[in-house]
Design a protein around this motif. Structure first.
Motif, PDB file in Angstrom:
ATOM      1  N   ILE A   1      -2.599  -2.593   3.301  1.00 18.68           N
ATOM      2  CA  ILE A   1      -2.986  -1.492   3.485  1.00 18.68           C
ATOM      3  C   ILE A   1      -2.584  -1.223   2.233  1.00 18.68           C
ATOM      4  CG2 ILE A   1      -4.779   0.513   3.285  1.00 18.68           C
ATOM      5  CD1 ILE A   1      -5.279  -0.009   6.644  1.00 18.68           C
ATOM      6  N   THR A   2      -1.091  -0.647   2.118  1.00 19.21           N
ATOM      7  CA  THR A   2      -0.798  -0.174   1.199  1.00 19.21           C
ATOM      8  C   THR A   2      -1.082  -0.958  -0.615  1.00 19.21           C
ATOM      9  OG1 THR A   2       1.229  -0.112   1.957  1.00 19.21           O
ATOM     10  CG2 THR A   2       0.074   1.505   2.326  1.00 19.21           C
TER      11      THR A   2
ATOM     12  N   TYR B   1      -2.238   7.480   5.841  1.00 17.07           N
ATOM     13  CA  TYR B   1      -2.352   7.324   3.805  1.00 17.07           C
ATOM     14  C   TYR B   1      -2.308   8.357   2.756  1.00 17.07           C
ATOM     15  CZ  TYR B   1      -2.602   2.391   6.322  1.00 17.07           C
ATOM     16  OH  TYR B   1      -2.344   1.162   7.242  1.00 17.07           O
TER      17      TYR B   1
ATOM     18  N   THR C   1      -0.198   4.799  -3.253  1.00 15.96           N
ATOM     19  CA  THR C   1      -0.175   5.029  -2.273  1.00 15.96           C
ATOM     20  C   THR C   1       0.381   4.609  -1.254  1.00 15.96           C
ATOM     21  OG1 THR C   1      -2.546   5.057  -3.027  1.00 15.96           O
ATOM     22  CG2 THR C   1      -2.807   5.550  -0.430  1.00 15.96           C
ATOM     23  N   ARG C   2       0.911   5.552  -0.520  1.00 15.93           N
ATOM     24  CA  ARG C   2       1.804   4.849   0.290  1.00 15.93           C
ATOM     25  C   ARG C   2       1.719   4.935   2.250  1.00 15.93           C
ATOM     26  NH1 ARG C   2       6.040   2.048  -1.394  1.00 15.93           N
ATOM     27  NH2 ARG C   2       5.322   1.277  -3.166  1.00 15.93           N
ATOM     28  N   ARG C   3       2.034   4.271   2.892  1.00 14.87           N
ATOM     29  CA  ARG C   3       1.780   4.811   4.771  1.00 14.87           C
ATOM     30  C   ARG C   3       2.951   6.455   4.801  1.00 14.87           C
ATOM     31  NH1 ARG C   3       1.602   0.733   9.259  1.00 14.87           N
ATOM     32  NH2 ARG C   3       3.108   0.867  10.363  1.00 14.87           N
TER      33      ARG C   3
ATOM     34  N   GLU D   1     -11.588   2.557  -0.362  1.00 21.42           N
ATOM     35  CA  GLU D   1     -12.251   4.269  -0.277  1.00 21.42           C
ATOM     36  C   GLU D   1     -10.724   4.596  -1.591  1.00 21.42           C
ATOM     37  OE1 GLU D   1     -13.581   7.563   1.391  1.00 21.42           O
ATOM     38  OE2 GLU D   1     -14.524   6.405   2.900  1.00 21.42           O
ATOM     39  N   ALA D   2      -9.242   4.512  -1.220  1.00 21.52           N
ATOM     40  CA  ALA D   2      -8.714   4.412  -1.715  1.00 21.52           C
ATOM     41  C   ALA D   2      -8.573   4.226  -3.582  1.00 21.52           C
ATOM     42  CB  ALA D   2      -7.144   4.268  -1.492  1.00 21.52           C
TER      43      ALA D   2
ATOM     44  N   VAL E   1      -9.871   1.295   3.942  1.00 25.94           N
ATOM     45  CA  VAL E   1      -8.893   2.230   3.379  1.00 25.94           C
ATOM     46  C   VAL E   1      -8.715   1.977   1.819  1.00 25.94           C
ATOM     47  CG1 VAL E   1      -7.107   3.806   3.898  1.00 25.94           C
ATOM     48  CG2 VAL E   1      -8.102   2.648   5.563  1.00 25.94           C
TER      49      VAL E   1
ATOM     50  N   PRO F   1      -2.536  -3.866   9.887  1.00 27.37           N
ATOM     51  CA  PRO F   1      -2.149  -2.323  10.620  1.00 27.37           C
ATOM     52  C   PRO F   1      -2.655  -2.156  11.002  1.00 27.37           C
ATOM     53  CG  PRO F   1      -2.039  -1.805   7.626  1.00 27.37           C
ATOM     54  CD  PRO F   1      -3.047  -3.200   8.303  1.00 27.37           C
TER      55      PRO F   1
ATOM     56  N   LEU G   1      -2.554   5.513  11.839  1.00 33.89           N
ATOM     57  CA  LEU G   1      -1.019   6.092  10.478  1.00 33.89           C
ATOM     58  C   LEU G   1      -2.526   6.880   8.939  1.00 33.89           C
ATOM     59  CD1 LEU G   1      -1.731   2.159  10.419  1.00 33.89           C
ATOM     60  CD2 LEU G   1      -0.143   3.351  11.101  1.00 33.89           C
TER      61      LEU G   1
ATOM     62  N   TYR H   1      -5.666   9.538  -0.836  1.00 28.24           N
ATOM     63  CA  TYR H   1      -5.305   8.205  -1.178  1.00 28.24           C
ATOM     64  C   TYR H   1      -5.379   7.751  -3.042  1.00 28.24           C
ATOM     65  CZ  TYR H   1      -7.675   6.600   3.215  1.00 28.24           C
ATOM     66  OH  TYR H   1      -7.196   6.883   4.867  1.00 28.24           O
ATOM     67  N   ALA H   2      -6.100   9.013  -3.585  1.00 28.56           N
ATOM     68  CA  ALA H   2      -6.536   8.650  -4.974  1.00 28.56           C
ATOM     69  C   ALA H   2      -6.043   9.970  -6.161  1.00 28.56           C
ATOM     70  CB  ALA H   2      -7.705   7.744  -5.559  1.00 28.56           C
TER      71      ALA H   2
ATOM     72  N   ILE I   1      -4.175  -2.364  -1.748  1.00 33.36           N
ATOM     73  CA  ILE I   1      -4.282  -1.102  -3.196  1.00 33.36           C
ATOM     74  C   ILE I   1      -4.294  -0.832  -3.925  1.00 33.36           C
ATOM     75  CG2 ILE I   1      -4.309   1.616  -3.363  1.00 33.36           C
ATOM     76  CD1 ILE I   1      -4.423   2.010  -0.446  1.00 33.36           C
TER      77      ILE I   1
END
Lengths: 361, 133
Positions: free
Chosen positions: A65-66, B123, B108-110, A109-110, A106, A97, B121, B14-15, A69
């Motif tokens: 996911i990261t 983020y 953006t990370r976990r 949205e990011a 995710v 994940p 999870l 996230y952003a 992004i």
């Protein structure tokens, strides 16, 4: 399963009603690297050579996911569109994940996409990303939507001491498909070739994949890549010399070199997209990130043949032509070479920790 | 389990989605609907560029519950280009020592998992040394 339904390969090619292309692309490679010889030292005392110099490893706070992004943000920067104009955000991976909960929502949205999108995850081993590309081509080529994003990204699982531990790497790429008049690369056609082949799998809830003895090479990788590439070349009435570049799924350096030679591509045609010696096999990202490295240097008019491969098994072939918009757009995001050059070497213990392979229970 | 809180804060996390004040044009993060600079109502969404500089930092060797996986890690106060100060983890530092004034960019990370391995999870934003400084 029969492999051909017509004698005319041009009728097998997937072409769209509207001309479409890649309007933005973005790569991502995490910064950590473990040399192949360090893995060899741990398990064989240096008796086994590594197929790659080193492989990229996701950091402790990274996952599909990261990483998706970041690649998606790079693609948006190059496309120069409002993310709200996307009608699909699709992530192809074998390392999502969550077992149940989409990666795509995710990511969407990011990056600031709207709620009016398709966002299911894709899984087809190493060709999940290019399968999503074909769907994005169909969605935009039919006029259902103007822009669609397809991502191929993985944090591949390699069982400790297994042959795949040397190459199972992290990274990938994102592509935004849209109208040809806005494209940096026009997509002339795609073609997909699949069969039920038991070369590699990971059962539900298993941490590591298994591979099916001798199935890996001839009946799997070579049969499907060659099958897809030959139909594409015959259908387009072209030969490898009509293409400036070829880029193939790269589980190691040797397989893509061999399949390229069999098809008639020269080492010169494949060297710029061959990243596996430096970053390993990024699975669903492998062929796609190779394409980003080519787009970072390609000139208008250059033709590119990309063929992915996913175990289980199948290949997607794409015939591409670079447009004159490439030079201005490529500077708008971090290049693939910059990501590869940004490296921090880690030892085997740190690698195990980053990959979650040290049990604390 | 703090699922509702994570869901409520996802956009800003996230952003770096904050606000811009329609009265004095100040950029606001985290969003609070009232401009801290002029006191007027400010509800217009504004996404920060993610570019900033390290204002101050410290190294965490004894992490609070839920963050143990990442120790040791660096937490910084980052001065965003747009003005707001943000507290966040630094990541991907490599061999480079952290320096005050160092250019950083948002990724953006976990951040962690909510509770144990059954939890969602989480983020959110961290900062790393700018790839293109």
């Amino acid at each position: 399963m029969t492999t051909e339904t017509t004698n005319d390969p041009s009728k097998l090619l997937l072409k769209t009603d509207r001309k479409i292309g890649i309007i933005g692309y973005g790569a991502y490679v995490p910064r950590y690297r473990i040399p192949g010889e360090d893995i060899s030292m741990v398990w064989t005392g240096h008796k086994t050579g590594s197929p790659v110099k080193e492989k990229s490893v996701a950091g402790i706070d990274e996952d599909v996911i990261t990483m998706s992004i970041e690649a998606a943000r790079n693609a948006i920067a190059r496309a120069g569109i409002d993310p709200c104009e996307l009608r699909a955000v699709w992530v192809g991976s074998e390392s999502h994940p969550y077992a149940v909960k989409p990666s795509g929502t995710v990511v969407a949205e990011a990056i600031g996409a709207s709620a009016s999108i398709q966002s299911g995850d894709w899984e087809f081993a190493c060709k999940a990303g290019t399968e999503a590309m074909v769907a994005a081509i169909a969605l935009t080529g039919s006029g259902m939507g103007r822009y669609a994003m397809a991502i191929g990204m993985d944090t591949a699982q390699g069982k400790p001491a297994d042959a795949l531990e040397y190459t199972a790497a992290s990274g990938g790429a994102a592509f935004i498909i849209g109208p040809a008049e806005e494209a940096v690369v026009e997509i002339e056609a795609s073609y997909s070739f699949v069969s039920d082949t038991p070369d590699f799998w990971r059962r539900a809830e298993m941490k590591y994949p298994e591979h099916g003895q001798r199935f890996t090479g001839e009946p799997a990788y070579f049969k499907h890549i060659e099958g897809a590439a030959r139909i594409m070349l015959d259908g387009m009435k072209r030969s490898p010399s009509d293409y400036t570049y070829g880029v193939f799924h790269q589980p190691n350096p040797k397989f893509p070199q061999r399949v390229a030679a069999t098809l008639g591509f020269t080492p010169e045609q494949i060297k710029d997209g061959l990243l596996s010696p430096d970053i390993g096999n990024t699975y669903a990202g492998s062929a796609m990130i190779g394409l980003t490295a080519i787009l970072d240097i390609a000139k208008p008019g250059d033709r590119i043949l990309m063929v992915s491969y996913g175990s289980g098994a199948g290949s997607d072939a794409f015939s591409l032509v670079v447009t004159d918009k490439i030079a201005a757009r490529r500077e708008l995001a971090t290049s693939t070479a910059e990501y590869i050059a940004r490296r921090t070497q880690i030892d085997y213990g740190t690698y195990l920790r980053y990959r979650g392979n040290i049990s604390m229970e | 389990m703090e699922v509702p809180r994570h869901w409520r804060l996802k956009q800003q996390r996230y952003a770096l989605v904050g606000e811009v004040c329609p009265h004095c044009d100040s950029k606001i993060f985290p969003p609070r609907d009232v401009c801290p600079y002029c006191g007027e109502e400010a509800k217009t969404q504004y996404t920060m560029s993610g570019k900033g500089k390290v204002y101050s930092y410290t190294i965490m060797r004894d992490a609070p519950a839920g963050y143990e996986e990442n120790i040791p890690y660096t937490v910084a106060v980052v001065a965003l280009e747009e003005g707001p100060m943000v507290t966040a983890q630094l990541t991907d530092l490599g061999d480079k020592p952290v320096e005050i004034g160092m250019p950083v960019e948002m990724v953006t990370r976990r951040i962690r998992q909510d509770g144990d391995k059954h939890g969602m999870l989480v983020y959110g934003y961290k900062f790393r040394p700018a790839v293109r400084a």
